[in-house]
Design a protein around this motif. Structure first.
Motif, PDB file in Angstrom:
ATOM      1  N   ALA A 199       0.834  -1.207   0.000  1.00  0.00           N
ATOM      2  CA  ALA A 199       0.000   0.000   0.000  1.00  0.00           C
ATOM      3  C   ALA A 199       0.873   1.262   0.000  1.00  0.00           C
ATOM      4  CB  ALA A 199      -0.901   0.012   1.225  1.00  0.00           C
ATOM      5  N   ASP A 200       0.287   2.336  -0.510  1.00  0.00           N
ATOM      6  CA  ASP A 200       0.982   3.625  -0.513  1.00  0.00           C
ATOM      7  C   ASP A 200       0.705   4.304   0.827  1.00  0.00           C
ATOM      8  OD1 ASP A 200       2.200   5.932  -1.126  1.00  0.00           O
ATOM      9  OD2 ASP A 200       0.647   6.670  -2.483  1.00  0.00           O
ATOM     10  N   ASP A 201       1.495   3.943   1.812  1.00  0.00           N
ATOM     11  CA  ASP A 201       1.237   4.364   3.185  1.00  0.00           C
ATOM     12  C   ASP A 201       2.568   4.276   3.946  1.00  0.00           C
ATOM     13  OD1 ASP A 201      -0.779   4.566   5.581  1.00  0.00           O
ATOM     14  OD2 ASP A 201       0.529   2.880   6.065  1.00  0.00           O
ATOM     15  N   PRO A 202       2.886   5.266   4.778  1.00  0.00           N
ATOM     16  CA  PRO A 202       4.195   5.248   5.466  1.00  0.00           C
ATOM     17  C   PRO A 202       4.386   3.997   6.327  1.00  0.00           C
ATOM     18  CG  PRO A 202       2.994   7.320   5.876  1.00  0.00           C
ATOM     19  CD  PRO A 202       2.090   6.458   5.081  1.00  0.00           C
ATOM     20  N   ARG A 222      -1.559  -1.081  11.796  1.00  0.00           N
ATOM     21  CA  ARG A 222      -2.645  -0.988  10.825  1.00  0.00           C
ATOM     22  C   ARG A 222      -2.242  -0.094   9.660  1.00  0.00           C
ATOM     23  NH1 ARG A 222      -7.407   0.450  14.630  1.00  0.00           N
ATOM     24  NH2 ARG A 222      -7.042  -1.102  16.255  1.00  0.00           N
ATOM     25  N   ILE A 223      -2.717  -0.455   8.474  1.00  0.00           N
ATOM     26  CA  ILE A 223      -2.384   0.300   7.265  1.00  0.00           C
ATOM     27  C   ILE A 223      -3.619   1.037   6.795  1.00  0.00           C
ATOM     28  CG2 ILE A 223      -1.847   0.040   4.802  1.00  0.00           C
ATOM     29  CD1 ILE A 223      -0.193  -2.417   5.604  1.00  0.00           C
ATOM     30  N   SER A 224      -3.444   2.318   6.492  1.00  0.00           N
ATOM     31  CA  SER A 224      -4.549   3.004   5.818  1.00  0.00           C
ATOM     32  C   SER A 224      -4.039   3.345   4.410  1.00  0.00           C
ATOM     33  CB  SER A 224      -5.009   4.222   6.614  1.00  0.00           C
ATOM     34  OG  SER A 224      -3.890   4.975   7.015  1.00  0.00           O
ATOM     35  N   GLY A 225      -4.014   4.581   4.018  1.00  0.00           N
ATOM     36  CA  GLY A 225      -3.459   4.938   2.720  1.00  0.00           C
ATOM     37  C   GLY A 225      -4.234   4.347   1.559  1.00  0.00           C
ATOM     38  N   ARG A 226      -3.523   4.206   0.430  1.00  0.00           N
ATOM     39  CA  ARG A 226      -4.165   3.709  -0.778  1.00  0.00           C
ATOM     40  C   ARG A 226      -3.377   2.520  -1.308  1.00  0.00           C
ATOM     41  NH1 ARG A 226      -6.087   7.183  -4.608  1.00  0.00           N
ATOM     42  NH2 ARG A 226      -4.168   6.946  -5.777  1.00  0.00           N
ATOM     43  N   PRO A 227      -4.091   1.591  -1.967  1.00  0.00           N
ATOM     44  CA  PRO A 227      -3.346   0.468  -2.560  1.00  0.00           C
ATOM     45  C   PRO A 227      -2.588   0.970  -3.784  1.00  0.00           C
ATOM     46  CG  PRO A 227      -5.682   0.321  -3.111  1.00  0.00           C
ATOM     47  CD  PRO A 227      -5.533   1.509  -2.213  1.00  0.00           C
ATOM     48  N   GLU A 228      -1.297   0.719  -3.866  1.00  0.00           N
ATOM     49  CA  GLU A 228      -0.535   1.194  -5.034  1.00  0.00           C
ATOM     50  C   GLU A 228      -0.749   0.241  -6.211  1.00  0.00           C
ATOM     51  OE1 GLU A 228       3.717  -0.691  -5.270  1.00  0.00           O
ATOM     52  OE2 GLU A 228       3.755   1.004  -3.896  1.00  0.00           O
ATOM     53  N   ALA A 229      -0.214   0.649  -7.386  1.00  0.00           N
ATOM     54  CA  ALA A 229      -0.519  -0.083  -8.634  1.00  0.00           C
ATOM     55  C   ALA A 229      -0.187  -1.569  -8.537  1.00  0.00           C
ATOM     56  CB  ALA A 229       0.242   0.563  -9.783  1.00  0.00           C
ATOM     57  N   ARG A 230       0.949  -1.878  -7.932  1.00  0.00           N
ATOM     58  CA  ARG A 230       1.353  -3.289  -7.892  1.00  0.00           C
ATOM     59  C   ARG A 230       0.366  -4.104  -7.058  1.00  0.00           C
ATOM     60  NH1 ARG A 230       6.011  -6.382  -6.151  1.00  0.00           N
ATOM     61  NH2 ARG A 230       6.838  -4.704  -4.871  1.00  0.00           N
ATOM     62  N   PRO A 266       5.137 -10.732  -3.907  1.00  0.00           N
ATOM     63  CA  PRO A 266       5.135  -9.425  -3.280  1.00  0.00           C
ATOM     64  C   PRO A 266       6.318  -9.090  -2.394  1.00  0.00           C
ATOM     65  CG  PRO A 266       3.710 -10.901  -2.079  1.00  0.00           C
ATOM     66  CD  PRO A 266       4.290 -11.684  -3.229  1.00  0.00           C
ATOM     67  N   SER A 267       6.950 -10.072  -1.770  1.00  0.00           N
ATOM     68  CA  SER A 267       7.660  -9.705  -0.547  1.00  0.00           C
ATOM     69  C   SER A 267       9.183  -9.636  -0.620  1.00  0.00           C
ATOM     70  CB  SER A 267       7.275 -10.686   0.561  1.00  0.00           C
ATOM     71  OG  SER A 267       7.695 -11.968   0.202  1.00  0.00           O
ATOM     72  N   GLU A 268       9.757  -9.930  -1.776  1.00  0.00           N
ATOM     73  CA  GLU A 268      11.197 -10.130  -1.782  1.00  0.00           C
ATOM     74  C   GLU A 268      12.013  -8.874  -1.459  1.00  0.00           C
ATOM     75  OE1 GLU A 268       9.247  -9.839  -4.252  1.00  0.00           O
ATOM     76  OE2 GLU A 268      10.189  -8.149  -5.208  1.00  0.00           O
ATOM     77  N   GLU A 269      11.510  -7.711  -1.848  1.00  0.00           N
ATOM     78  CA  GLU A 269      12.313  -6.512  -1.604  1.00  0.00           C
ATOM     79  C   GLU A 269      11.683  -5.620  -0.538  1.00  0.00           C
ATOM     80  OE1 GLU A 269      11.986  -5.252  -5.541  1.00  0.00           O
ATOM     81  OE2 GLU A 269      13.513  -6.634  -6.258  1.00  0.00           O
ATOM     82  N   GLN A 270      10.638  -6.103   0.078  1.00  0.00           N
ATOM     83  CA  GLN A 270       9.922  -5.255   1.029  1.00  0.00           C
ATOM     84  C   GLN A 270      10.634  -5.194   2.370  1.00  0.00           C
ATOM     85  OE1 GLN A 270       6.256  -7.497   0.868  1.00  0.00           O
ATOM     86  NE2 GLN A 270       5.187  -5.597   0.453  1.00  0.00           N
ATOM     87  N   ASN A 271      10.435  -4.058   3.028  1.00  0.00           N
ATOM     88  CA  ASN A 271      10.798  -3.991   4.440  1.00  0.00           C
ATOM     89  C   ASN A 271       9.744  -4.783   5.199  1.00  0.00           C
ATOM     90  OD1 ASN A 271      12.976  -2.241   4.354  1.00  0.00           O
ATOM     91  ND2 ASN A 271      11.603  -0.483   4.115  1.00  0.00           N
ATOM     92  N   VAL A 272      10.169  -5.673   6.046  1.00  0.00           N
ATOM     93  CA  VAL A 272       9.203  -6.409   6.862  1.00  0.00           C
ATOM     94  C   VAL A 272       9.731  -6.436   8.296  1.00  0.00           C
ATOM     95  CG1 VAL A 272       8.033  -8.612   7.246  1.00  0.00           C
ATOM     96  CG2 VAL A 272       8.425  -7.835   4.917  1.00  0.00           C
ATOM     97  N   ASP A 273       9.108  -5.661   9.130  1.00  0.00           N
ATOM     98  CA  ASP A 273       9.526  -5.580  10.529  1.00  0.00           C
ATOM     99  C   ASP A 273       8.823  -6.699  11.309  1.00  0.00           C
ATOM    100  OD1 ASP A 273      10.377  -4.766  12.975  1.00  0.00           O
ATOM    101  OD2 ASP A 273       9.079  -3.004  13.111  1.00  0.00           O
ATOM    102  N   CYS A 274       9.579  -7.467  12.079  1.00  0.00           N
ATOM    103  CA  CYS A 274       8.975  -8.582  12.843  1.00  0.00           C
ATOM    104  C   CYS A 274       9.272  -8.436  14.328  1.00  0.00           C
ATOM    105  CB  CYS A 274       9.548  -9.918  12.366  1.00  0.00           C
ATOM    106  SG  CYS A 274       9.176 -10.302  10.663  1.00  0.00           S
ATOM    107  N   ARG A 275       9.626  -7.218  14.763  1.00  0.00           N
ATOM    108  CA  ARG A 275      10.074  -7.083  16.158  1.00  0.00           C
ATOM    109  C   ARG A 275       8.997  -7.476  17.160  1.00  0.00           C
ATOM    110  NH1 ARG A 275      12.578  -1.246  15.978  1.00  0.00           N
ATOM    111  NH2 ARG A 275      11.029  -1.185  14.347  1.00  0.00           N
ATOM    112  N   ARG A 276       7.768  -7.057  16.895  1.00  0.00           N
ATOM    113  CA  ARG A 276       6.675  -7.360  17.835  1.00  0.00           C
ATOM    114  C   ARG A 276       6.423  -8.872  17.886  1.00  0.00           C
ATOM    115  NH1 ARG A 276       1.644  -3.982  16.825  1.00  0.00           N
ATOM    116  NH2 ARG A 276       2.588  -2.567  18.312  1.00  0.00           N
TER     117      ARG A 276
END
Ligand code: NAP
Length: 370
Positions: free
Chosen positions: A138-141, A150-158, A318-328
């Motif tokens: 999603a296009d969301d910080p 939680r994510i709000s924002g908008r779904p990006e093209a991909r 989807p996930s190969e280049e994404q930041n994925v935080d798992c600290r929690r």
């Protein structure tokens, strides 16, 4: 509790884990002609993945459809369940990457809406919503940083390029609204759920399972940048159920993904190290080889992959280049002993063995000689 999607890969393992870890009765809504057939479908799913048969004293299956009002259950049964159930696991979904948003909206979006309505009916129930890391497109910080929030924002093209990913993003928006209105919800975002860490049993239709099966058949994987996080299904089920049992997980989002990204070259090396030799072929040549093998598990997907795919991971995964935080997630499971096994030759050799394909691995060769 009410568990949905129990005839599927993740659902069958969640049911198995819930029966081992809790004393709860588990109610399941299953697409079937009647309740007897619904129960038979649950039994078949457990058998398919090599899981222990369920005790019918604790597991009740009802013929129903989540996309329909009241799950298409009789009014009296729906009302009785709504007043007796205290936890709902919203795991069901149509997971086909090839289907349009319009086709799968009923199961994934309307189904989630119906689950949330059920959870709010008569008494507030805790909801565990099973989602996917793909919603981070999603296009969301929050999404860009890969945070467990939680994510709000908008779904990006991909994200919009896949009906499945988009439907899971919309479903999360419904869950967020329900949470804001006071429903106690927890979101579990899953990475790639891979085969069982001991038996190798894996959903037959899974993209990566097809790549491994298809690649082993022709002795080659494609020269792509495909990569993913592989989380064995038994560990995923153990993690989700552990989080369900922790009261402090209510209101939180977890990334069930605490494992490194591996790419196709790593996998080819690990398979070869365990006696399943596979090379790497240029994309076009690999596609040609697969297409000329009609029984190849990847053959069905070739038209889909050919549409504008140049072998780039981002086209299909989807996930190969994404930041994925798992600290929690890591903190919550700290000291529980639940972790993901390191991806490597042991795990991928087991997956190859489970596919039952030609191998020069001594154990497999001995086994197949019988
Ligand atoms: N597998 C992964 O790698 C992965 C990764 C990220 C997230 N997830 C999430 O994990 C969850 C489970 O996925 P899975 O891989 O186990 O999928 P699966 O094997 O295809 O199972 C999906 C389940 O949902 C049920 N279902 C679909 N539509 C339904 C409806 N309208 N009414 C009632 N039941 C319905 C299916 O029932 P039928 O048997 O009748 O079709 C099946 O039991 C999904 O929410 C998915 O988004 C999975």
């Amino acid at each position: 509790m009410l568990l949905t999607g129990v005839t599927g890969f993740v659902g069958a393992h969640l049911l198995n884990e819930l029966l081992h870890r809790t004393g709860s009765r588990v109610h399941c809504v299953v697409r079937a002609r009647d309740d007897g057939s619904a129960q038979a479908r649950v039994d078949a799913a457990m058998a398919e993945y090599g899981l222990a048969p369920v005790d019918t004293g604790r597991v009740r299956a009802y013929a129903g459809d989540l996309a329909q009002d009241r799950f298409s259950l009789p009014e009296e049964l729906y009302t009785r369940l709504a007043s007796s159930v205290d936890v709902v696991v919203n795991n069901a979904a149509s997971v086909s990457a090839a289907q349009s948003y319009g086709t799968i909206r009923g199961a994934n979006v309307t189904g989630t809406h119906h689950v949330l309505r059920f959870a709010a009916r008569t008494r507030l129930k805790r909801v565990h919503h099973i989602s996917t890391l793909a919603v981070l497109l999603a296009d969301d910080p929050v999404a860009r940083q890969g945070l467990e929030a939680r994510i709000s924002g908008r779904p990006e093209a991909r994200l919009r390029s896949s009906g499945y990913w988009l439907s899971k993003w919309v479903a999360e928006q419904l869950v967020n609204t329900a949470a804001e209105r006071g429903l106690p919800v927890t979101i579990h975002r899953l990475a790639r759920v891979s085969g069982h860490s001991s038996t190798g049993a894996w959903a037959r239709g899974d993209f990566w399972n097809r790549i491994l099966g298809g690649g082993l058949r022709i002795g080659a994987l494609p020269d792509t940048r495909w990569a993913d996080r592989f989380t064995p299904v038994d560990h995923v089920a153990a993690a989700v159920v552990e989080l369900m049992l922790q009261p402090r997980s209510t209101g939180k989002v977890f990334h069930i993904a605490d494992t490194p990204v591996v790419d196709i070259a790593d996998i080819a090396r690990w398979l070869s190290e365990t006696g399943h030799p596979v090379g790497i072929l240029p994309w076009e040549q690999w596609v040609k080889e697969v297409a000329s093998d009609p029984d190849n598990p990847m053959a069905l997907l070739i038209p889909h992959l050919r549409q504008g795919v140049s072998g780039r991971a981002s086209d299909v995964l989807p996930s190969e280049e994404q930041n994925v935080d798992c600290r929690r997630f890591r903190e919550a499971l700290d000291s529980t002993g639940i972790t993901f096994p390191a991806p490597g030759p042991a795990l991928f050799g087991r997956y190859a063995d489970a596919l039952g394909l030609p191998s020069d691995h001594p154990e497999t060769t001995a086994g197949s000689a019988l």
